[in-house]
Design a protein around this motif. Structure first.
Motif, PDB file in Angstrom:
ATOM      1  N   THR A   1      -5.530  43.068 -59.189  1.00  0.00           N
ATOM      2  CA  THR A   1      -5.746  44.293 -59.983  1.00  0.00           C
ATOM      3  C   THR A   1      -5.614  44.088 -61.489  1.00  0.00           C
ATOM      4  O   THR A   1      -5.862  45.019 -62.256  1.00  0.00           O
ATOM      5  CB  THR A   1      -4.779  45.415 -59.561  1.00  0.00           C
ATOM      6  OG1 THR A   1      -3.433  44.957 -59.804  1.00  0.00           O
ATOM      7  CG2 THR A   1      -4.942  45.779 -58.099  1.00  0.00           C
ATOM      8  N   HIS A   2      -5.214  42.873 -61.904  1.00  0.00           N
ATOM      9  CA  HIS A   2      -5.085  42.649 -63.353  1.00  0.00           C
ATOM     10  C   HIS A   2      -5.208  41.172 -63.686  1.00  0.00           C
ATOM     11  O   HIS A   2      -4.327  40.376 -63.348  1.00  0.00           O
ATOM     12  CB  HIS A   2      -3.746  43.196 -63.867  1.00  0.00           C
ATOM     13  CG  HIS A   2      -3.527  42.926 -65.318  1.00  0.00           C
ATOM     14  ND1 HIS A   2      -4.155  43.645 -66.308  1.00  0.00           N
ATOM     15  CD2 HIS A   2      -2.794  41.993 -65.968  1.00  0.00           C
ATOM     16  CE1 HIS A   2      -3.801  43.169 -67.491  1.00  0.00           C
ATOM     17  NE2 HIS A   2      -2.973  42.156 -67.308  1.00  0.00           N
ATOM     18  N   VAL A   3      -6.291  40.820 -64.361  1.00  0.00           N
ATOM     19  CA  VAL A   3      -6.512  39.409 -64.711  1.00  0.00           C
ATOM     20  C   VAL A   3      -7.444  39.331 -65.919  1.00  0.00           C
ATOM     21  O   VAL A   3      -8.292  40.205 -66.123  1.00  0.00           O
ATOM     22  CB  VAL A   3      -7.064  38.638 -63.474  1.00  0.00           C
ATOM     23  CG1 VAL A   3      -8.380  39.209 -62.995  1.00  0.00           C
ATOM     24  CG2 VAL A   3      -7.196  37.147 -63.748  1.00  0.00           C
ATOM     25  N   HIS A   4      -7.254  38.287 -66.743  1.00  0.00           N
ATOM     26  CA  HIS A   4      -8.079  38.077 -67.940  1.00  0.00           C
ATOM     27  C   HIS A   4      -8.938  36.838 -67.700  1.00  0.00           C
ATOM     28  O   HIS A   4      -8.425  35.713 -67.760  1.00  0.00           O
ATOM     29  CB  HIS A   4      -7.206  37.811 -69.166  1.00  0.00           C
ATOM     30  CG  HIS A   4      -6.181  38.872 -69.455  1.00  0.00           C
ATOM     31  ND1 HIS A   4      -6.291  39.719 -70.535  1.00  0.00           N
ATOM     32  CD2 HIS A   4      -5.024  39.232 -68.836  1.00  0.00           C
ATOM     33  CE1 HIS A   4      -5.243  40.545 -70.564  1.00  0.00           C
ATOM     34  NE2 HIS A   4      -4.457  40.264 -69.535  1.00  0.00           N
ATOM     35  N   TYR A   5     -10.249  37.042 -67.475  1.00  0.00           N
ATOM     36  CA  TYR A   5     -11.063  35.850 -67.222  1.00  0.00           C
ATOM     37  C   TYR A   5     -11.149  34.954 -68.454  1.00  0.00           C
ATOM     38  O   TYR A   5     -11.258  33.728 -68.345  1.00  0.00           O
ATOM     39  CB  TYR A   5     -12.464  36.235 -66.696  1.00  0.00           C
ATOM     40  CG  TYR A   5     -13.599  36.281 -67.695  1.00  0.00           C
ATOM     41  CD1 TYR A   5     -14.277  35.111 -68.059  1.00  0.00           C
ATOM     42  CD2 TYR A   5     -14.016  37.476 -68.268  1.00  0.00           C
ATOM     43  CE1 TYR A   5     -15.339  35.155 -68.971  1.00  0.00           C
ATOM     44  CE2 TYR A   5     -15.066  37.517 -69.167  1.00  0.00           C
ATOM     45  CZ  TYR A   5     -15.723  36.361 -69.517  1.00  0.00           C
ATOM     46  OH  TYR A   5     -16.752  36.393 -70.411  1.00  0.00           O
TER      47      TYR A   5
ATOM     48  N   ALA B   1      -0.542  47.212 -66.603  1.00  0.00           N
ATOM     49  CA  ALA B   1       0.019  45.926 -66.212  1.00  0.00           C
ATOM     50  C   ALA B   1       1.482  45.825 -66.637  1.00  0.00           C
ATOM     51  O   ALA B   1       1.843  46.240 -67.744  1.00  0.00           O
ATOM     52  CB  ALA B   1      -0.785  44.798 -66.838  1.00  0.00           C
ATOM     53  N   HIS B   2       2.287  45.324 -65.747  1.00  0.00           N
ATOM     54  CA  HIS B   2       3.713  44.958 -65.915  1.00  0.00           C
ATOM     55  C   HIS B   2       4.669  46.107 -65.630  1.00  0.00           C
ATOM     56  O   HIS B   2       5.295  46.105 -64.583  1.00  0.00           O
ATOM     57  CB  HIS B   2       3.970  44.300 -67.277  1.00  0.00           C
ATOM     58  CG  HIS B   2       3.040  43.147 -67.512  1.00  0.00           C
ATOM     59  ND1 HIS B   2       3.162  41.975 -66.810  1.00  0.00           N
ATOM     60  CD2 HIS B   2       1.932  43.011 -68.290  1.00  0.00           C
ATOM     61  CE1 HIS B   2       2.175  41.155 -67.174  1.00  0.00           C
ATOM     62  NE2 HIS B   2       1.412  41.764 -68.062  1.00  0.00           N
ATOM     63  N   GLY B   3       4.858  47.070 -66.534  1.00  0.00           N
ATOM     64  CA  GLY B   3       5.778  48.185 -66.261  1.00  0.00           C
ATOM     65  C   GLY B   3       7.154  47.719 -65.809  1.00  0.00           C
ATOM     66  O   GLY B   3       7.730  48.258 -64.865  1.00  0.00           O
TER      67      GLY B   3
ATOM     68  N   THR C   1      -4.777  48.693 -69.052  1.00  0.00           N
ATOM     69  CA  THR C   1      -4.083  48.282 -70.268  1.00  0.00           C
ATOM     70  C   THR C   1      -2.742  47.667 -69.879  1.00  0.00           C
ATOM     71  O   THR C   1      -2.504  47.393 -68.697  1.00  0.00           O
ATOM     72  CB  THR C   1      -3.936  49.474 -71.247  1.00  0.00           C
ATOM     73  OG1 THR C   1      -3.406  49.003 -72.483  1.00  0.00           O
ATOM     74  CG2 THR C   1      -3.033  50.569 -70.696  1.00  0.00           C
ATOM     75  N   HIS C   2      -1.897  47.405 -70.874  1.00  0.00           N
ATOM     76  CA  HIS C   2      -0.572  46.836 -70.621  1.00  0.00           C
ATOM     77  C   HIS C   2       0.498  47.858 -70.996  1.00  0.00           C
ATOM     78  O   HIS C   2       0.299  48.665 -71.907  1.00  0.00           O
ATOM     79  CB  HIS C   2      -0.366  45.579 -71.462  1.00  0.00           C
ATOM     80  CG  HIS C   2      -1.307  44.452 -71.129  1.00  0.00           C
ATOM     81  ND1 HIS C   2      -2.536  44.319 -71.718  1.00  0.00           N
ATOM     82  CD2 HIS C   2      -1.192  43.418 -70.258  1.00  0.00           C
ATOM     83  CE1 HIS C   2      -3.151  43.236 -71.231  1.00  0.00           C
ATOM     84  NE2 HIS C   2      -2.354  42.672 -70.337  1.00  0.00           N
ATOM     85  N   LEU C   3       1.650  47.792 -70.322  1.00  0.00           N
ATOM     86  CA  LEU C   3       2.740  48.747 -70.581  1.00  0.00           C
ATOM     87  C   LEU C   3       4.103  48.099 -70.307  1.00  0.00           C
ATOM     88  O   LEU C   3       4.327  47.564 -69.211  1.00  0.00           O
ATOM     89  CB  LEU C   3       2.558  49.979 -69.658  1.00  0.00           C
ATOM     90  CG  LEU C   3       3.702  51.000 -69.590  1.00  0.00           C
ATOM     91  CD1 LEU C   3       3.871  51.734 -70.913  1.00  0.00           C
ATOM     92  CD2 LEU C   3       3.471  52.000 -68.454  1.00  0.00           C
TER      93      LEU C   3
ATOM     94  N   SER D   1      -2.449  38.707 -60.651  1.00  0.00           N
ATOM     95  CA  SER D   1      -2.144  37.353 -61.146  1.00  0.00           C
ATOM     96  C   SER D   1      -1.867  37.333 -62.643  1.00  0.00           C
ATOM     97  O   SER D   1      -1.111  36.505 -63.132  1.00  0.00           O
ATOM     98  CB  SER D   1      -3.315  36.416 -60.845  1.00  0.00           C
ATOM     99  OG  SER D   1      -4.425  36.728 -61.670  1.00  0.00           O
ATOM    100  N   ASP D   2      -2.538  38.213 -63.405  1.00  0.00           N
ATOM    101  CA  ASP D   2      -2.451  38.200 -64.866  1.00  0.00           C
ATOM    102  C   ASP D   2      -2.691  36.812 -65.466  1.00  0.00           C
ATOM    103  O   ASP D   2      -2.041  36.435 -66.444  1.00  0.00           O
ATOM    104  CB  ASP D   2      -1.111  38.775 -65.364  1.00  0.00           C
ATOM    105  CG  ASP D   2      -1.098  39.053 -66.851  1.00  0.00           C
ATOM    106  OD1 ASP D   2      -2.182  39.345 -67.407  1.00  0.00           O
ATOM    107  OD2 ASP D   2      -0.020  38.966 -67.468  1.00  0.00           O
ATOM    108  N   ILE D   3      -3.635  36.049 -64.904  1.00  0.00           N
ATOM    109  CA  ILE D   3      -4.088  34.845 -65.610  1.00  0.00           C
ATOM    110  C   ILE D   3      -4.555  35.269 -66.991  1.00  0.00           C
ATOM    111  O   ILE D   3      -5.198  36.322 -67.103  1.00  0.00           O
ATOM    112  CB  ILE D   3      -5.313  34.229 -64.852  1.00  0.00           C
ATOM    113  CG1 ILE D   3      -4.926  33.817 -63.445  1.00  0.00           C
ATOM    114  CG2 ILE D   3      -5.929  33.058 -65.622  1.00  0.00           C
ATOM    115  CD1 ILE D   3      -3.757  32.917 -63.361  1.00  0.00           C
TER     116      ILE D   3
HETATM  117 FE    FE Z   1      -2.464  40.965 -68.875  1.00  0.00          FE
END
Ligand code: FE
Ligand code: GUN
Length: 425
Positions: A68-72, A261-263, A222-224, A312-314
């Protein structure tokens, strides 16, 4: 064949009826979709005489994994040594993302990322591009060729970043153009993507919120509340907002299709507000360990009804594999006195993640009318896995062994839309 019809719950054994397991099963496809699933004895005689039958005895078939959250655009900076979030962004991430102004580079990395993702058994992801709209065109184009179900967005960033990455007013116009071209085009969806509060002005976040109000079928990512330095910075930049989440609420970014992402550093008030809006937190355990961001509290999420997903948040994450994400989630859980069962883990990676992204009518389960996105897992892929699996007596033990010991070598095949997209060599 293993598939989750419902949340298995938090007990050591899955809730009755939540799990479908066919020890000797048939997964019957018609074109891009699943036609039927069942016991071999029940279904074999119904198969048409010209059916193409593939024998996977000794393997395990599960729904394709979802991230659900990754940066290609961060594939090439995985494992960059020694910094926490804000330094890591400045030293490694922003310079790398500048390279995506080049279209050939964006095309090459889109294909490299999809190859790696499919090798790891992931069939759907919610993905950050860079701030260059072309990075998203390249990625959508590569996904369309492979007929993948994917969510992607162009990063919005109009302050506190290198000049080459900032978009200003054109960021919203570029997002609108990408939405026109790609959102709802086949299996592709657009996720509006303000990077995080420190790199967007209030004006840009409000404009992102207007896009969402205008079309309720769009996603938001987004990120939080990932890192303590980030929290201090947000408090300084938004002195009028009562907390970090309020910054996003005031811009209209918090809804049932929003992934934060994160929280990690949330209080129960913020958790309850996220729960009330039906938003989800992407738990990114390997990233949180790598950047030293903190330990995500699954128990507090459960107590407050806040949905969370697995990701994964690569490139901050160290593992594109869903197995690796679950292994890290288990380790984080142990440090919090909250061990993760294999039932919860694999439900989360499949049906749970699909549900949180509102994609659970299409993917995440192996059942009639679902899209044929699945993985064929080889529990004997390595001599160590084979040895350990031999000593398992229950399905739960076998799944837990995979969660802790498996990697991309255990992904024998990955299928999407009824086609084999990856075959282990
Ligand atoms: Fe991220
Ligand atoms: N916060 C803002 N941008 C990023 C990013 O690229 N990665 C992570 N892990 N956190 C972020």
């Amino acid at each position: 064949i293993v598939s989750f019809a419902r949340d298995p719950g938090n007990e050591d054994l899955p809730q009755p009826g939540s799990l479908e397991h066919y020890g000797d099963g048939v997964l019957w496809l018609k074109g891009s979709h699943i036609h039927a699933v069942g016991h071999y004895g029940d279904l074999a005689h119904q198969l048409p005489s010209d059916a193409h039958v593939i024998d996977y005895r000794g393997k395990l078939i599960m729904p394709g994994f979802i991230d659900t959250h990754v940066h290609y655009v961060q594939l090439d900076i995985m494992a960059s040594y020694g910094r926490q979030l804000l330094d890591w962004l400045n030293d490694y991430t922003f310079p790398e993302e500048c390279r995506f102004a080049n279209h050939e580079h964006a095309e090459a990395l889109s294909n490299a990322f999809l190859d790696e993702m499919l090798r790891a058994g992931t069939t759907t992801a919610q993905v950050f591009g860079s701030s260059h709209p072309g990075s998203v065109d390249a990625f959508f184009t590569a996904c369309q060729k492979r007929q993948l179900r994917m969510l992607v967005g162009k990063v919005l960033m109009d302050r506190n970043a290198p000049d080459a990455l900032m978009d200003g007013v054109s960021g919203i116009a570029d997002s609108e153009r990408l939405i026109q071209d790609w959102h709802g085009n086949g299996r592709l969806g657009y996720s509006v993507t303000p990077r995080f509060a420190p790199t967007s002005t209030k004006m840009q976040m409000d404009a992102a919120g207007a896009l969402l109000r205008n079309d309720s079928s769009l996603w938001l990512q987004t990120h939080l509340a990932e890192n303590s330095g980030e929290l201090d910075w947000v408090a300084e930049l938004f002195p009028g907002s009562r907390d970090y989440l309020a910054v996003y609420e005031e811009a209209g970014l918090v809804g049932p299709r929003s992934t934060f992402a994160h929280g990690i550093h949330l209080d129960n008030d913020m958790r309850k507000r996220l729960a009330d809006r039906g938003a989800n937190i992407a738990f990114c355990p390997s990233s949180n360990l790598f950047l030293g961001s903190g330990l995500f509290d699954r128990e507090a999420a459960k107590q407050t009804g806040m949905a969370f997903t697995y990701a994964s948040d690569i490139g901050a994450g160290t593992d594109l594999s869903g197995f690796g994400t679950l292994k890290a989630a288990y380790q984080v859980g142990q440090l919090c006195g909250q061990p993760l069962t294999a039932w919860q883990g694999f439900y989360g990676l499949t049906h749970g993640n699909a549900k949180a992204l509102s994609l659970d009518n299409y993917i995440g389960q192996l059942a009639p009318s679902y899209e044929a996105d699945f993985v064929v897992i080889d529990p004997h892929a390595t001599s160590l896995l084979a040895r350990r699996t031999q000593h398992c007596t229950t399905l739960g033990e076998r799944l837990f062994t995979l969660m802790m010991l498996a990697d991309d070598r255990a992904i024998y095949e990955t299928w999407s839309n009824g086609q084999c997209q990856h075959q282990r060599d």
